[in-house]
Design a protein around this motif. Structure first.
Motif, short mmCIF file in Angstrom:
data_model
loop_
_atom_site.label_atom_id
_atom_site.label_comp_id
_atom_site.label_asym_id
_atom_site.label_seq_id
_atom_site.Cartn_x
_atom_site.Cartn_y
_atom_site.Cartn_z
N GLU A 33 0.84 -1.15 -0.07
CA GLU A 33 0.14 -0.15 -0.05
C GLU A 33 0.97 1.20 -0.06
OE1 GLU A 33 -3.28 0.60 -0.08
OE2 GLU A 33 -4.25 -1.58 0.37
N ILE A 34 1.84 1.33 0.73
CA ILE A 34 2.61 2.38 0.95
C ILE A 34 3.42 2.71 -0.54
CG2 ILE A 34 4.93 3.14 2.01
CD1 ILE A 34 4.03 1.83 4.49
N ALA A 35 3.95 1.55 -1.00
CA ALA A 35 4.76 1.70 -2.34
C ALA A 35 3.82 2.17 -3.32
CB ALA A 35 5.30 0.17 -2.77
N ASP B 162 11.38 -0.89 2.49
CA ASP B 162 10.82 -1.99 1.73
C ASP B 162 9.87 -1.44 0.55
OD1 ASP B 162 11.91 -3.78 3.60
OD2 ASP B 162 10.32 -3.57 5.09
N ALA B 163 9.19 -0.39 1.19
CA ALA B 163 8.40 0.15 0.01
C ALA B 163 9.14 0.50 -1.27
CB ALA B 163 7.54 1.43 0.30
N ALA B 164 10.34 1.11 -1.18
CA ALA B 164 11.18 1.65 -2.25
C ALA B 164 11.83 0.18 -3.13
CB ALA B 164 12.47 2.10 -1.70
N MET B 165 11.92 -0.90 -2.35
CA MET B 165 12.13 -2.11 -3.05
C MET B 165 11.07 -2.74 -3.87
SD MET B 165 15.24 -2.92 -2.38
CE MET B 165 16.61 -2.95 -1.34
N LEU B 166 9.86 -2.33 -3.36
CA LEU B 166 8.52 -2.77 -4.45
C LEU B 166 8.41 -2.08 -5.31
CD1 LEU B 166 6.36 -3.54 -1.53
CD2 LEU B 166 7.15 -5.34 -3.05
N ILE B 167 8.54 -0.55 -5.59
CA ILE B 167 8.63 0.43 -6.49
C ILE B 167 9.69 -0.20 -7.42
CG2 ILE B 167 9.12 2.61 -7.04
CD1 ILE B 167 8.19 3.43 -4.34
N GLN B 168 10.82 -0.36 -7.08
CA GLN B 168 11.83 -0.69 -8.12
C GLN B 168 11.38 -1.97 -8.84
OE1 GLN B 168 13.29 1.44 -9.42
NE2 GLN B 168 15.57 1.63 -8.76
#
Length: 456
Positions: A95-97, A263-269
């Motif tokens: 959700e955050i990502a 963790d959200a940054a990883m999901l974005i990438q």
């Protein structure tokens, strides 16, 4: 989520009151050391500070970037600090990502369409799913039941939410945004998506449509539909739009990292299947370096565009962050000289921002405040040495802690004092701390002297 709730409401109250300005806004931010460090770190990134002028104080950041942008950044930092301190699960990070990713896309399109406030669109998009994000960060067993209904019994997301909770998470978001007074665009974009004709609400929706389309791939019908929508809005070519969407994902990753949502940054990438190595390190604050940087700000204030309120706020920030005090306060003598009333405070735990701390000045027996105002130098009060100066009335306000105090003068007459202690952490004070405190409070008195001379 008390951190976010208190911060959001305090900021709303300050910015809706014409009598309040940068000093009051800075005071709210400085109540939270983690929030302060994170906000200054982000304020110094090229995205918000293209001039690369180093900002080490919140007051300077507000002046350089503007109170509205600082408001938006504070809401984001405070919100993410509240939720990232919880036990996050995969769904929460998803959700955050998505929220950060969608917000970057929406802001980019807002800029391309010459929107009056792209930052407001960014915030409205980021907080559009605030109900879902908040729930998934704190959900526990109810979240597991919702996931089971979706996975095992083919419920839609909203059906599952309604069955388990009795309401939909979008309704929770609408209630939270109203309770926390997050702003008209945030509330409007949450509660009336289907029929709303506000083009800015459409930008918020389009941000999320893009993130959903990217999940299906750049060759999907959803993606092509988004390209066409952006084309109509911005009059840009498909090539420019495609390149911008790709760059937006990289920007979203950077912003997520800056906010600490690793963790959200990883999901974005991972949306673009890019393998990255990222290691988040907490900023280490060198007190000496920070004191030096803040003292440069003070020198600049005194020698350049003189603002007495900014000077005093920067002095307090130097003591609070540079020396490392838990509670710092500048108080003015009231007309009868029998008490001191808070003008500006940092780190003070109060029932509301409007509540003012009052120190009583007692001559018989002489308490710590009377003793300080009777002299001209900084005073290091110690309960073990100055036991008779700690009256019951004083202890009810500040406790019985070691503290530093310095009288503040105008035209050689004491008008108030600066007080600082570590009454929350109970960390001991030392000579180095006292020297730092004396330096900053002396700067306040020098500034007031120069201010008087300029007026004369």
């Amino acid at each position: 989520m008390p951190i976010f709730s208190n911060t959001a409401l305090s900021i709303h109250d300050i910015l809706s009151d014409d009598r309040k300005g940068a000093m009051e806004l800075a005071a709210v931010i400085l109540q939270d050391p983690n929030l302060t460090v994170k906000l200054l770190k982000i304020s110094n990134t090229p995205h918000y500070n293209p001039s690369r002028q180093k900002m080490v104080t919140v007051s300077r950041a507000i002046i350089m970037i503007g109170s509205e942008v600082i408001r938006e950044l504070t809401l984001v930092c405070s919100f993410l600090e509240s939720i990232l301190s919880s036990t996050n699960k995969q769904q929460a990070n998803e959700e955050i990502a998505q929220a950060i990713h969608a917000a970057v896309h929406a802001k980019a399109i807002a800029i391309a369409t010459n929107d009056a406030s792209p930052e407001e669109v960014f915030i409205a998009t980021l907080l559009n799913h605030i109900g879902s994000i908040s729930f998934w960060c704190f959900c526990g067993e109810q979240g597991e039941r919702i996931q089971a209904l979706i996975k095992d019994e083919n419920y839609s997301r909203e059906e599952a939410e309604k069955k388990v909770l009795g309401f939909k998470l979008i309704d929770l978001g609408a209630s939270l945004s109203k309770a926390w007074k997050l702003g008209n665009l945030v509330e409007e974009s949450i509660k009336s998506k289907a029929l709303n004709k506000n083009p800015r609400v459409g930008l918020v929706q389009l941000g999320y449509e893009i993130t959903e389309a990217l999940k299906e791939g750049t060759g999907s019908k959803k993606y092509e539909a988004c390209i066409r929508k952006i084309e109509v809005l911005t009059h840009q070519s498909q090539k420019v739009i495609t390149e911008k969407l790709r760059n937006n994902t990289s920007t979203a990753f950077d912003i997520a990292c800056q906010f600490g949502a690793t963790d959200a940054a990883m999901l974005i990438q991972s949306r673009l299947n890019q393998a990255i190595d990222f290691e988040e390190s907490s900023p280490v604050i060198d007190k000496k370096q920070l004191q030096f940087q803040i003292s440069q700000d003070i020198t600049s204030i005194i020698s350049d565009r003189f603002d007495i309120n900014l000077l005093l706020e920067t002095v307090l920030e130097g003591i609070h962050r540079g020396v490392g005090m838990d509670r710092t306060i500048f108080s003015l003598l009231v007309a009868d000289k029998q008490s001191l009333k808070e003008k500006l405070s940092l780190g003070w735990r109060k029932d509301s921002y409007e509540h003012k701390v009052i120190f009583h000045v007692m001559e018989t027996p002489a308490n710590i405040f009377f003793h300080t105002l009777s002299g001209t130098q900084a005073f290091w009060a110690k309960p073990s040495v100055n036991v008779k100066m700690y009256t019951l009335r004083d202890m009810n306000v500040v406790g019985k802690n070691e503290c530093f105090m310095m009288p503040i003068f105008f035209n050689k007459i004491p008008i108030g004092l600066i007080y600082a202690d570590r009454g929350l952490s109970r960390e001991p004070l030392n000579d180095e701390d006292f020297n730092g405190f004396k330096y900053f409070t002396q700067q306040a008195n020098i500034g007031l002297t120069l201010y008087r001379l300029q007026r004369d």
